[in-house]
Every structure is written in structure tokens, then in C-alpha cells.
Design a protein around this motif. Structure first.
Motif, PDB file in Angstrom:
ATOM      1  N   ALA A 118       0.830  -1.208   0.000  1.00 29.74           N
ATOM      2  CA  ALA A 118       0.000   0.000   0.000  1.00 29.74           C
ATOM      3  C   ALA A 118       0.862   1.254   0.000  1.00 29.74           C
ATOM      4  N   GLY A 119       2.009   1.187   0.709  1.00 29.82           N
ATOM      5  CA  GLY A 119       2.895   2.339   0.808  1.00 29.82           C
ATOM      6  C   GLY A 119       3.740   2.597  -0.420  1.00 29.82           C
ATOM      7  N   ALA A 149       9.237  -1.217  -2.499  1.00 29.16           N
ATOM      8  CA  ALA A 149       8.982  -0.199  -3.530  1.00 29.16           C
ATOM      9  C   ALA A 149       9.907  -0.372  -4.726  1.00 29.16           C
ATOM     10  N   VAL A 150      11.169  -0.696  -4.478  1.00 29.20           N
ATOM     11  CA  VAL A 150      12.110  -0.933  -5.582  1.00 29.20           C
ATOM     12  C   VAL A 150      11.593  -2.053  -6.475  1.00 29.20           C
ATOM     13  N   GLN A 151      11.134  -3.129  -5.861  1.00 29.95           N
ATOM     14  CA  GLN A 151      10.672  -4.279  -6.631  1.00 29.95           C
ATOM     15  C   GLN A 151       9.373  -3.985  -7.387  1.00 29.95           C
ATOM     16  N   GLY A 265      -1.433   8.057   1.456  1.00 27.87           N
ATOM     17  CA  GLY A 265      -1.647   7.412   2.743  1.00 27.87           C
ATOM     18  C   GLY A 265      -3.126   7.351   3.050  1.00 27.87           C
ATOM     19  N   LEU A 266      -3.452   6.802   4.218  1.00 25.62           N
ATOM     20  CA  LEU A 266      -4.848   6.703   4.626  1.00 25.62           C
ATOM     21  C   LEU A 266      -5.487   8.088   4.627  1.00 25.62           C
ATOM     22  N   ILE A 281      -4.354  -5.461  -6.327  1.00 26.42           N
ATOM     23  CA  ILE A 281      -2.929  -5.199  -6.090  1.00 26.42           C
ATOM     24  C   ILE A 281      -2.337  -6.165  -5.062  1.00 26.42           C
ATOM     25  N   ILE A 282      -2.922  -6.236  -3.866  1.00 25.14           N
ATOM     26  CA  ILE A 282      -2.369  -7.129  -2.850  1.00 25.14           C
ATOM     27  C   ILE A 282      -2.441  -8.591  -3.282  1.00 25.14           C
TER      28      ILE A 282
END
Length: 324
Positions: A118-119, A149-151, A265-266, A281-282
Motif C-alpha cells: 500500500a505504501g 517499492a524498488v521491486q 496514505g490513509l 494489487i495485494i
């Protein structure tokens, strides 16, 4: 039941054996037997009442932990967002806010991955609207979310990935994960700005994912500052504030460059975006992790040791996960 309980005014949860079990409040809720929950910066700052989603006062007996992995009454293994705290043997979850976990995916990895996804993915897809081939700068990439994030940036076909960090032992692992260039934040500010500026001149930076804020954010913005000529558009996405919650931002700087400054963010995501996170996504990232195509590093600890490990800072971009 066994649980980690945060008492009023306390900063470290205490292990309690005999805490009351939670009760489902409607037909849309279920009781989940919790198996693993990750300890995140969000959980720690919320426990102190310092996160921007916090209401201020801490309830007299609250179980922390916003999400986790466990078993539903019918035996289905899911990742879920908790209505009650997840650092306990039982938690109340909503039927609409859960994701089935692949059989080949470890509980600890499934518990650790979603927050980092999510981040990063939400910022790239919805705040930055990333396109294939773009150049991404990840500020603070040596942490757990930064490494994810890199991946994900690589998965989303980034053209070039520049990363910043302080932990030199983690730099080689970032290159192995897909980063193309390292900028150390341990160097002096002038050298940091010069290196970022030179990179930006050679390969214009399209997107900045910032997990640190504070001084390094100011330095990156200084490196992007224009001199009265046409500039390349950069989308700067603030995600975390590990090194400071405030920065000094010059209006001259804003007028000198084509800059889009936003947060992820939230509260910044729409309901349709959250739906995509949970349904597309998840689950995709779970499948990639189960197939060992997404590297996730965790350290597992037991619930009874919560008081000893709560403030533990892991190096090397690992995430602490409590198993129950």
C-alpha cells in the motif's frame, strides 16, 4: 485470551493472559483466529497517539495492530483489516475487507507485505500515475517498504530506479532487487544535492517516492530547483516522515520548477482505489511472493515477548512479525 494490551498513558503494550475475547457486532463481521501480525511504524505511532489517524486519547485497554493473517471459523486462511486489534489470539474483521492467502505463502510474509505494498503501489499507480520507462527516485529505500517499492517499481516497468539510504550494508541488496543507482544520505548535504542534480540533468527524475521527509526531502527539492528555464515535470509523493514531520519550502522553489507535490496514505485514497488495492494489487503481490518473485524478509517473534521486542529496530530492511 492472550493479547498485547496498551493501557492508558502507556507506550509499550503488555502481554496479558486472560483478556476478554472480542465479539462480532453485526452479520458483516467475523471472529478471526489470528496467526501473524506485523509491527509497523503505523502501529507504533498510533499506540502513542501520534499518527495523523489517531484521535488523541488512548483507550484504557486497547489491543494494537491494524491488520494480520489468520483463520476464519470455516478454516479459510485470510489477510484482513481488523476492527479490533490484531495483537491477540482473536480479532473482529469485516467480511468485505479480507483477502484469501495463497497456500504456498508463509503467514509472516502475508502479514508483513500488504502495508508495504500500500505504501508503494498506491503512490505509483494513483498519486503519481506512473508510466512505463519513467525514472523513479526512492528516498529511504533501505527500509522494509523501500525495498518493496524498488521491486514494485521494477514490476511496473520503471526505466531507471535511483535509491537513497544510510545503511551501506543494504546498498548491494537494493542493486540486486533492481535499483540502478545509489545516493548515500550519509554524505554532506552539498554533495547529496550535487549528486541528485547531476542525475536529474542526465536522466530527468519523473517521480520521487519519499519515505523520510525532513532534511533529505528539502535537499532533493533543492536539487530539482530550476533557474528560470523550462524544467522537467517531477511528481513528488510524500509517504512517510521517518526523519522529520516538517520541512522548509520556499515559494521561489515552487515557482522555479514544474513540480507536483502530493501525499499518499490513509485519507488520500478514494474508495475505488482502496477496492483495487484489496481485490487486485495485494492479491497479485501475494502470488508473486508465493512464487518467490518478490523478496520479503521478516523476523518472527512470539506474542508473549511483546514488551521486549516492541521498540526493536531491525536493520537490513526486515519487518518484525508477531506469530500467535
Amino acid at each position: 485470551m492472550k493479547a498485547a494490551v496498551l493501557f492508558e498513558g502507556g507506550k509499550i503494550p503488555q502481554f496479558i493472559d486472560g483478556f476478554p475475547e472480542p465479539v462480532a457486532g453485526s452479520e458483516d463481521q467475523l471472529i478471526m483466529s489470528v496467526k501473524a501480525t506485523a509491527i509497523k511504524h503505523l502501529d507504533k505511532s498510533s499506540a502513542k497517539g501520534e499518527h495523523y489517524t489517531s484521535t488523541g486519547a488512548i483507550p484504557s485497554a486497547k489491543v494494537p495492530g491494524g491488520d494480520g493473517v489468520g483463520l476464519l471459523p470455516d478454516g479459510t486462511r485470510v489477510y484482513a483489516l481488523g476492527i479490533t486489534g490484531m495483537l491477540a489470539e482473536k480479532a473482529v474483521v469485516e467480511k468485505s475487507k479480507m483477502i484469501k492467502v495463497p497456500n504456498d505463502l508463509d503467514d509472516s510474509i502475508a502479514a508483513a507485505l500488504p502495508n508495504a505494498v500500500a505504501g508503494s503501489a498506491m503512490a505509483l499507480r494513483f498519486r503519481a500515475e506512473m508510466k512505463g520507462g519513467e525514472t523513479i527516485l526512492i528516498n529511504g529505500a533501505t527500509g522494509f517498504t523501500g525495498k518493496i517499492a524498488v521491486q514494485i517499481a521494477k514490476l511496473y516497468r520503471a526505466g531507471k530506479i535511483i535509491v537513497t539510504g544510510r545503511n551501506e550494508q543494504t546498498f548491494q541488496s537494493l542493486l540486486a532487487l533492481g535499483a540502478d543507482e545509489i545516493v548515500s544520505i550519509a554524505q554532506d548535504g552539498e554533495s547529496f544535492v550535487t549528486q541528485i542534480r547531476n542525475i536529474h540533468q542526465q536522466t530527468p527524475i519523473d517521480i520521487v517516492l519519499d519515505y523520510l521527509w525532513g532534511e533529505t526531502a528539502e535537499l532533493i527539492l533543492a536539487a530539482l530547483k530550476g533557474k528560470g528555464a523550462f524544467t522537467h515535470k517531477t511528481r513528488f509523493i510524500a509517504i512517510g516522515s521517518l526523519t522529520g514531520d516538517k520541512i522548509s519550502l520556499s515559494s521561489q522553489m515552487l515557482r522555479s520548477v514544474d513540480l507536483q507535490l502530493s501525499g499518499s496514505g490513509l485519507g488520500s485514497w478514494s474508495k475505488p482505489e482502496m477496492q483495487i488495492l484489496m481485490t487486485e494489487i495485494i492479491p497479485q503481490m501475494f502470488q508473486l511472493a508465493a512464487a518467490h518473485k518478490l523478496k520479503v524478509e521478516t523476523v518472527s517473534v512470539e506474542l508473549k515477548d511483546i514488551e521486549k521486542i516492541w521498540d526493536t529496530a531491525l536493520s537490513g530492511g526486515k519487518r518484525l512479525v508477531v506469530t500467535i
